[in-house]
Design a protein around this motif. Structure first.
Motif, PDB file in Angstrom:
ATOM      1  N   VAL A 172      -0.771 -20.805 -15.256  1.00 57.50           N
ATOM      2  CA  VAL A 172      -0.641 -22.045 -16.030  1.00 57.50           C
ATOM      3  C   VAL A 172      -1.028 -21.828 -17.499  1.00 57.50           C
ATOM      4  N   LEU A 173      -1.903 -20.873 -17.766  1.00 56.56           N
ATOM      5  CA  LEU A 173      -2.326 -20.609 -19.144  1.00 56.56           C
ATOM      6  C   LEU A 173      -1.208 -20.000 -19.990  1.00 56.56           C
ATOM      7  N   ARG A 174      -0.214 -19.439 -19.355  1.00 53.05           N
ATOM      8  CA  ARG A 174       0.951 -18.949 -20.093  1.00 53.05           C
ATOM      9  C   ARG A 174       1.588 -20.063 -20.906  1.00 53.05           C
ATOM     10  N   ASP A 175       1.513 -21.282 -20.375  1.00 55.07           N
ATOM     11  CA  ASP A 175       2.163 -22.431 -21.013  1.00 55.07           C
ATOM     12  C   ASP A 175       1.182 -23.286 -21.806  1.00 55.07           C
ATOM     13  N   LEU A 176       0.102 -22.669 -22.247  1.00 54.82           N
ATOM     14  CA  LEU A 176      -0.915 -23.406 -22.985  1.00 54.82           C
ATOM     15  C   LEU A 176      -0.348 -24.062 -24.243  1.00 54.82           C
ATOM     16  N   ASP A 177       0.625 -23.414 -24.867  1.00 54.46           N
ATOM     17  CA  ASP A 177       1.215 -23.985 -26.084  1.00 54.46           C
ATOM     18  C   ASP A 177       1.863 -25.336 -25.809  1.00 54.46           C
ATOM     19  N   ILE A 178       2.632 -25.434 -24.727  1.00 52.16           N
ATOM     20  CA  ILE A 178       3.282 -26.702 -24.379  1.00 52.16           C
ATOM     21  C   ILE A 178       2.254 -27.717 -23.895  1.00 52.16           C
ATOM     22  N   LEU A 179       1.282 -27.268 -23.119  1.00 45.07           N
ATOM     23  CA  LEU A 179       0.259 -28.177 -22.612  1.00 45.07           C
ATOM     24  C   LEU A 179      -0.524 -28.809 -23.756  1.00 45.07           C
ATOM     25  N   LYS A 214     -10.739 -16.047 -12.096  1.00 53.76           N
ATOM     26  CA  LYS A 214      -9.595 -16.415 -12.938  1.00 53.76           C
ATOM     27  C   LYS A 214      -9.383 -17.921 -12.935  1.00 53.76           C
ATOM     28  N   ARG A 215      -9.622 -18.553 -11.814  1.00 57.24           N
ATOM     29  CA  ARG A 215      -9.446 -20.010 -11.748  1.00 57.24           C
ATOM     30  C   ARG A 215     -10.511 -20.724 -12.579  1.00 57.24           C
ATOM     31  N   LEU A 216     -11.744 -20.241 -12.470  1.00 59.30           N
ATOM     32  CA  LEU A 216     -12.815 -20.839 -13.266  1.00 59.30           C
ATOM     33  C   LEU A 216     -12.555 -20.624 -14.754  1.00 59.30           C
ATOM     34  N   LYS A 217     -12.044 -19.443 -15.095  1.00 59.06           N
ATOM     35  CA  LYS A 217     -11.686 -19.163 -16.486  1.00 59.06           C
ATOM     36  C   LYS A 217     -10.570 -20.098 -16.942  1.00 59.06           C
ATOM     37  N   THR A 218      -9.638 -20.371 -16.058  1.00 57.17           N
ATOM     38  CA  THR A 218      -8.540 -21.288 -16.378  1.00 57.17           C
ATOM     39  C   THR A 218      -9.070 -22.685 -16.677  1.00 57.17           C
ATOM     40  N   ILE A 219      -9.980 -23.177 -15.846  1.00 53.73           N
ATOM     41  CA  ILE A 219     -10.604 -24.479 -16.101  1.00 53.73           C
ATOM     42  C   ILE A 219     -11.292 -24.468 -17.453  1.00 53.73           C
TER      43      ILE A 219
END
Length: 357
Positions: A172-179, A214-219
């Motif tokens: 999901v972090l790949r799309d951080l720009d759109i998010l 990785k999930r915690l890092k994503t949060i």
């Protein structure tokens, strides 16, 4: 099966029969023995991507206790292989098994962005949050190849339409720009699933998902970018991960989550057979105990179809889980809240750009 080794990297260890099909396909012991002696694989364990061509992509959710009004799924089936996944049963509607087929035969909806655009441009459509991954994870490994989810997010941004995301993949972090662009208009909320803090448990329950770290890092990254995150601490499985609820809640809160939700596991449809087979192979020392604890939460059955109770459970064990959740919210989320998404901009953008007159 005597000659079938435990399939690493997969959740289900077998294909259950499809209740909608007249004929049943099964592998006989003598065939498995022959393959074992010859050093051959009885079947391929590779993932297949199968294109399908749906006429619609947005689904109205009629269940009163799910917590979403509309959902969409760019993929059917999920390579993550979570053994408890309620979506497994949906694979039977496509003519496949809820077991290994669910993880190895991934149905790909390349037309999803166009179908989504047509839906939210329709003159009668009124903006409601559409949740991506109401059924299967929109950021499962297939997304890295097909990028359907990213293209759908671009549609949501173009039309200023609210979208929710549920995932357990750091992709999901790949799309951080759109998010970030969506969030600038309060149009997105992300739900990150964290089922355990133990990698050993995670690998058994969810073999092809992102690691816990990785999930915690994503949060953490999403939260640092002011994107609201709800942690999905689900399902709680007594005897496996329910004892972690307090620590899980504290950890996700420390990493920036604004809220959390959970369910008590229920093994509906074919999932009961799949889970029972799996736990006797993966955790033989506590299989019977866990199954009995699950039954205790659902009136003596591992399945539960009663709206309002099926995801909450009942009885002493379920009550203990809910009490822990109540305490966790008081201790770690007292001054936090997940914001409502903006439904007011979309009408002005239905033609793809801001209406000037």
């Amino acid at each position: 099966m005597k000659y079938k080794e435990f399939l690493k990297g997969r959740g289900a260890q077998k294909n259950t029969s499809n209740k909608f099909l007249q004929h049943i396909y099964e592998m006989r012991e003598d065939f498995l023995e022959f393959c074992h002696l010859e050093g051959e694989e009885a079947e391929s364990n590779k993932t297949q991507y199968i294109p399908i061509f749906p006429k619609t992509i947005v689904n109205k959710v009629d269940s009163p206790d799910v917590g979403m009004a509309y959902s969409m799924n760019p993929y059917q089936g999920c390579e993550h292989g979570c053994i408890y996944c309620y979506a497994r049963n949906a694979h039977e509607y496509w003519g496949y098994s809820a077991g290994l087929d669910f993880e190895r035969k991934i149905l790909v909806k390349k037309s999803a962005p166009k179908l989504l655009e047509a839906k939210i441009k329709h003159k009668n459509w009124k903006a409601q949050t559409i949740v991506m991954s109401g059924n299967t994870d929109c950021y499962q490994p297939a997304e890295k190849k097909f990028e359907i989810t990213r293209k759908c997010l671009e549609v949501f941004l173009k039309y200023r339409h609210p979208v929710g995301i549920i995932t357990k993949n750091a992709l999901v972090l790949r799309d951080l720009d759109i998010l970030k662009e969506l969030n600038a208009h309060q149009l997105v909320g992300v739900n990150i699933s964290v089922t355990s803090l133990s990698e050993k448990t995670r690998r058994k329950l969810e073999p092809r998902t992102a690691s816990i770290q990785k999930r915690l890092k994503t949060i953490n990254v999403l939260s640092e970018n002011k994107i609201p995150v709800n942690a999905m601490l689900a399902p709680m499985i007594p005897g496996i991960n329910s004892h972690e609820l307090l620590k899980l809640a504290k950890t996700v809160a420390d990493n920036g989550a604004l809220s959390f939700a959970f369910t008590v596991v229920r093994l509906n449809g074919a999932i009961g057979q799949i889970f029972t087979d799996w736990i006797k192979k993966a955790m033989p020392d506590r299989a019977e105990k866990v199954l009995h604890l699950i039954q205790d939460c659902h009136g003596g059955s591992i399945n539960d179809s009663r709206f309002g109770i099926r995801n909450r459970g009942e009885g002493k064990i379920a009550t203990q889980i809910h009490d822990m959740a109540k305490l966790a919210r008081h201790l770690y989320f007292k001054d936090k809240s997940f914001p409502k998404l903006n439904k007011n901009m979309h009408e002005q953008y239905k033609d793809g750009q801001m209406k000037l007159f």
